[in-house]
Design an enzyme around this catalytic site. Structure first.
Site, mmCIF file in Angstrom:
data_model
loop_
_atom_site.group_PDB
_atom_site.id
_atom_site.type_symbol
_atom_site.label_atom_id
_atom_site.label_comp_id
_atom_site.label_asym_id
_atom_site.label_seq_id
_atom_site.Cartn_x
_atom_site.Cartn_y
_atom_site.Cartn_z
ATOM 1 N N ASP A 304 4.435 -17.845 37.000
ATOM 2 C CA ASP A 304 3.751 -16.689 37.580
ATOM 3 C C ASP A 304 4.446 -16.297 38.878
ATOM 4 O O ASP A 304 4.715 -17.148 39.728
ATOM 5 C CB ASP A 304 2.291 -17.059 37.874
ATOM 6 C CG ASP A 304 1.387 -15.859 38.097
ATOM 7 O OD1 ASP A 304 1.838 -14.885 38.716
ATOM 8 O OD2 ASP A 304 0.223 -15.909 37.672
ATOM 9 N N ARG A 306 3.237 -13.374 40.597
ATOM 10 C CA ARG A 306 2.386 -12.323 41.187
ATOM 11 C C ARG A 306 2.065 -12.604 42.653
ATOM 12 O O ARG A 306 1.774 -11.689 43.414
ATOM 13 C CB ARG A 306 1.094 -12.189 40.385
ATOM 14 C CG ARG A 306 1.274 -11.525 39.053
ATOM 15 C CD ARG A 306 0.005 -11.557 38.236
ATOM 16 N NE ARG A 306 -0.348 -12.916 37.833
ATOM 17 C CZ ARG A 306 -1.418 -13.211 37.110
ATOM 18 N NH1 ARG A 306 -2.249 -12.247 36.731
ATOM 19 N NH2 ARG A 306 -1.670 -14.453 36.760
#
Length: 410
Positions: A304, A306
């Site tokens: 991830d 983000r």
């Protein structure tokens, strides 16, 4: 630029003009990745590079008013809080000929969302004529926001030095922005990434009032599900559920907010996401929840990107200090919001009946590693092995699970 100064005129406007190099106090260009299309328009002779935008009638229909967070350099490091008010608060700079562009635009709209019409038909929602019309359209205030990074603040969020951040940005963009290294006096950066859009049901002026119920979802873009209805994830169903809850809250005198970030494929991109899909569907033993995150890490090297530490800025821009109903199971989003000083009272899971068949893998894997399942979802280690999604042969593909890709054959 004195980022965080309580007086806008002293703080100064964000200036990333391509016309007057001496005016600039920001690295990069307006429009994020769309600046490339602007360059193409100029190259093709379709756009006069000396064009001066006319902002006379572009002011926000609904003002997002000044909040205490706008004066706190720790709360906002990725958004210019005055980005929608530049023609007003920076008028003296305009009068002197500075080329200043808005980085935020606020308007109103009618939203026609099919699942809302389904909720009306099933009587989960009732039209009131103001928030929700009889034809199923709902009225919103919406704001489009382009990122403006204050590099010292971003570096602090990530626990690194400003120099380390500048070096990484310079190297990983293939040296697109040499000024990251040569102009360390310039502290602002307009990154070539997607921004975000905020949708508000109800009166935006009530958002900072902790006594008024507030329902919020922070949603990261998923084109396959959000737009085209792919059933491999829960993105669109959860978004639809959030919109329904936002409408209900607004009808009860509160306010509903959906923040839509352009972070496709956990900010790894759609190409990477589809490569991961292929790996999952060809995995030996099937598409198992136990391998859900491992497949992403195998392809991308990380699960991830983000980085939710920057996400709460949009909430602080709105003046949010308390969320009554948080429509999300994400532990990362919850923790980032709470750690930024915002209270969350209730966490709302996606109803099980809304989870698509092929998304059971996703929900099981996420709950097992810490996503909030509440009393609705309980996942044990054995469930990860037993929860499986479709394989390609179930989708009519000519490539059965585990086949050697054509390009790899001798």
């Amino acid at each position: 630029m004195e980022w965080g100064h309580p007086e806008p005129l002293v703080r100064g406007p964000v200036v990333a003009t391509v016309k007057h190099g001496g005016q600039r106090n920001a690295i990069g260009a307006h429009g994020g990745g769309y600046c490339i299309y602007t360059a193409l328009a100029v190259a093709a002779g379709e756009l006069d590079p000396s064009h001066v935008p006319n902002y006379m009638t572009t002011a926000p229909e609904q003002l997002i008013t000044h909040q205490p967070s706008w004066k706190d350099p720790k709360k906002l490091v990725t958004i210019d809080p005055y980005g929608h008010l530049v023609t007003d608060v920076f008028k003296p700079y305009f009068n002197k000929g500075y080329d200043i562009r808005p980085t935020i635009a606020v308007t109103k709209a009618h939203i026609d969302f099919p699942e809302v019409k389904d909720a009306l038909r099933l009587k989960r929602l009732t039209p009131d004529g103001t928030i929700l019309k009889t034809d199923g359209t709902s009225l919103v205030t919406k704001a489009a926001i382009e990122p403006v990074w204050f590099l010292p603040g971003v570096a602090e969020r990530f626990g690194c030095t400003e120099n380390a951040l500048r070096q990484a940005l310079f190297k990983e963009t293939n040296m697109m922005y040499p000024e990251l290294l040569t102009r360390t006096d310039i502290k602002l950066f307009l990154p070539p990434i997607g921004g975000l859009t905020i949708y508000i049901w109800g009166d935006p002026d009530t958002i900072p009032d902790e006594s008024v119920e507030l329902t919020v979802r922070v949603h990261d873009e998923c084109n396959g599900s959000d737009v085209f209805g792919s059933d491999i994830c829960t993105c669109r169903p959860y978004l639809a559920h959030a919109i329904e809850e936002c409408i209900k809250t607004a009808q009860n005198g509160g306010c509903g907010v959906v923040i839509y970030y352009r972070k496709e494929g956990r900010a790894l991109g759609e190409v990477t996401k589809y490569l991961v899909y292929n790996m999952r569907k060809r995995a030996e033993g099937g598409d198992k929840a136990s391998e859900y995150f491992n497949c992403t890490k195998t392809v991308a090297g990380i699960t991830d990107t983000r980085f939710q530490a920057m996400m709460p800025d949009a909430l602080h821009w709105l003046g949010i200090t308390k969320i009554h109903n948080f429509i999300s199971m994400s532990d990362m989003k919850h923790d980032a919001i709470v750690n930024s000083g915002i209270k969350i009272i209730n966490r709302v899971e996606i109803p099980p009946e809304l989870i698509p068949a092929d998304a059971q893998v996703e929900i099981a894997a996420k709950v097992f590693v810490g996503y909030h399942g509440g009393d609705t979802y309980k996942v044990e280690a054995k469930d990860l092995e037993e929860t499986k999604g479709r394989v390609y042969k179930d989708q009519g593909s000519v490539a059965p699970s585990g086949i050697t890709p054509t390009h790899a054959k001798k």
